[in-house]
Design an enzyme around this catalytic site. Sequence first.
Site, PDB file in Angstrom:
ATOM      1  N   ALA A  27     -42.278 -56.577 -90.090  1.00  0.00           N
ATOM      2  CA  ALA A  27     -42.488 -56.528 -88.652  1.00  0.00           C
ATOM      3  C   ALA A  27     -43.826 -55.907 -88.276  1.00  0.00           C
ATOM      4  O   ALA A  27     -44.338 -56.153 -87.178  1.00  0.00           O
ATOM      5  CB  ALA A  27     -41.354 -55.749 -87.988  1.00  0.00           C
ATOM      6  N   SER A  36     -46.472 -55.505 -90.932  1.00  0.00           N
ATOM      7  CA  SER A  36     -47.495 -55.925 -91.885  1.00  0.00           C
ATOM      8  C   SER A  36     -46.927 -56.991 -92.804  1.00  0.00           C
ATOM      9  O   SER A  36     -45.714 -57.183 -92.896  1.00  0.00           O
ATOM     10  CB  SER A  36     -47.988 -54.730 -92.724  1.00  0.00           C
ATOM     11  N   HIS A  90     -34.169 -63.433 -96.113  1.00  0.00           N
ATOM     12  CA  HIS A  90     -34.043 -62.214 -95.323  1.00  0.00           C
ATOM     13  C   HIS A  90     -34.550 -61.087 -96.202  1.00  0.00           C
ATOM     14  O   HIS A  90     -34.050 -60.871 -97.308  1.00  0.00           O
ATOM     15  CB  HIS A  90     -32.581 -61.990 -94.928  1.00  0.00           C
ATOM     16  N   ASP A  91     -35.546 -60.358 -95.731  1.00  0.00           N
ATOM     17  CA  ASP A  91     -36.209 -59.381 -96.599  1.00  0.00           C
ATOM     18  C   ASP A  91     -35.241 -58.376 -97.212  1.00  0.00           C
ATOM     19  O   ASP A  91     -35.416 -57.948 -98.362  1.00  0.00           O
ATOM     20  CB  ASP A  91     -37.360 -58.684 -95.875  1.00  0.00           C
ATOM     21  N   THR A  92     -34.185 -58.024 -96.492  1.00  0.00           N
ATOM     22  CA  THR A  92     -33.223 -57.084 -97.064  1.00  0.00           C
ATOM     23  C   THR A  92     -32.443 -57.707 -98.212  1.00  0.00           C
ATOM     24  O   THR A  92     -32.107 -57.032 -99.182  1.00  0.00           O
ATOM     25  CB  THR A  92     -32.250 -56.572 -95.991  1.00  0.00           C
ATOM     26  N   THR A 134     -39.376 -50.444 -91.186  1.00  0.00           N
ATOM     27  CA  THR A 134     -39.265 -50.420 -89.730  1.00  0.00           C
ATOM     28  C   THR A 134     -37.820 -50.188 -89.310  1.00  0.00           C
ATOM     29  O   THR A 134     -37.522 -49.433 -88.387  1.00  0.00           O
ATOM     30  CB  THR A 134     -39.771 -51.743 -89.138  1.00  0.00           C
ATOM     31  N   ASN A 188     -27.289 -51.548 -89.323  1.00  0.00           N
ATOM     32  CA  ASN A 188     -28.703 -51.417 -88.963  1.00  0.00           C
ATOM     33  C   ASN A 188     -28.931 -50.091 -88.253  1.00  0.00           C
ATOM     34  O   ASN A 188     -28.302 -49.823 -87.229  1.00  0.00           O
ATOM     35  CB  ASN A 188     -29.127 -52.542 -88.015  1.00  0.00           C
ATOM     36  N   GLY A 222     -40.560 -48.775 -98.024  1.00  0.00           N
ATOM     37  CA  GLY A 222     -41.535 -47.753 -97.664  1.00  0.00           C
ATOM     38  C   GLY A 222     -40.957 -46.374 -97.481  1.00  0.00           C
ATOM     39  O   GLY A 222     -41.597 -45.362 -97.784  1.00  0.00           O
TER      40      GLY A 222
END
Length: 464
Positions: free
Chosen positions: A12, A14, A227-229, A250, A287, A397
């Site tokens: 979201a 980068s 989906h990145d997760t 994020t 979430n 991150g």
Amino acid sequence: MNNAVAAIDLGATSGRVMLGHVGHNELSVRPVARFPNGPVRRDDGLHWDIDALYSSVLAGLAAAVREEPQLSSIGVDSWSVDYALMSDGQMIAPPFHYRDERTAVGVERVHAIADHAELYASNGLQFLTFNTLYQFAAERNLADADSFLLVPDLINYWLTGRQVAEQTNASTTGLLNVATGQWDDALIEKLGFPRSLFPELVVPGTTVGPVRDELGIRADVVSVGSHDTASAVVAVPATTDDFAYVSCGTWGLVGVELNSPVLTEASRAANFTNEGGVDGRVRYLHNVMGLWLLSECVREWQKTDASVDLLQLLAAASELTVKVPIFDANDPGFMAPDRMPERIAAWCIAHDLPAPQSHIEFVRSIIESLSVAFVDAVQTASQLSGKSVSIIHIVGGGSQNELLCQLIADRSGMPVLAGPVEATAIGNVLIQARAQGFVEGSLESLRSLVAAAFSPRRYLPRSR
């Protein structure tokens, strides 16, 4: 065949293109391009600058090919729920950003037809105002479209010319049946959405097609956990089954991996979601707002003081002995961008708590509040699913945030294993590699490769 693959990992704030090399005793990734991403304000609301993002993707792939001319495949993952409407193969308008205010009217329209209890029985998703079905209900251009593509599917289409919907990301739309893993025709019809919009579904590991000749890249595009997760969970370096995960960026996606969904009323009331995972697994999670809270505060402070430095603030916050307020990191009032410190202070005052008085106190308050929310989500996931948890893995991150990791260990009473930072890209790479035959086996086998290649940092609970 060269065992090099490229992972396009779009977040979201980068994006990055990573080169991965995978074999039976080999796993490595390295960045070849990084680029910013973020919302742009247009006359009709908040959008993604998808054209600029795609240009950055192509530049990143060019850099990857310069380093590895014999690239075997490419995989794309991104955030979920947002989409482009298509007509005759052309994008009608740039995708709206999930933080756009239009979703409120979509919620009203959908719930007038089917309340959340009915929706949960069909799709198993927690209530989030920006889920795709609510965006569809607020959409002005739906009648003009002949298909829709979620963001990673849109990038895949531009690369290959083939329109498909990858299943893990499709599961976040609210329009995929949680029991069958297929588009929910009955729900789609009930909500009045054209069934013709919905592309063919594919599972992770499917070859979407070769890159179009005019792009000058000789490689196949392979669907991953888009989906990145879903990709991040593939790369959790777990060596036992009794783990919970926090995929922290994020957003903080906190949960456990299951073989079947949990659709109880208690699960719905706790607002837990059942999203699709790789190999048919279920990502049972909640979430939490995540490091968005911190990055928005820093962005606000830097408007008036460019010298504000996050790493310095985190170091000072770790040493802070003053008691700070703990606020509800899940409060929807923190969803929108801008004025985040002001909104956190207002929440504290409204709940009879002293507001933080300095940048350092704000940072400590945010980290403390996130640790409470994450630990609560782990404990609730375990209770509702019946899955025992004895260790927490933090990837993404947030795994670099030493204070956050230690506070989670302290509050949970469990060891925390932090890393890898690039878990999403690693999971993306691994699914491509398995599809190409460079490695084989179950998710557990892939995770053994991750554990051997990326030693996580261990945080043990301190006595309180």
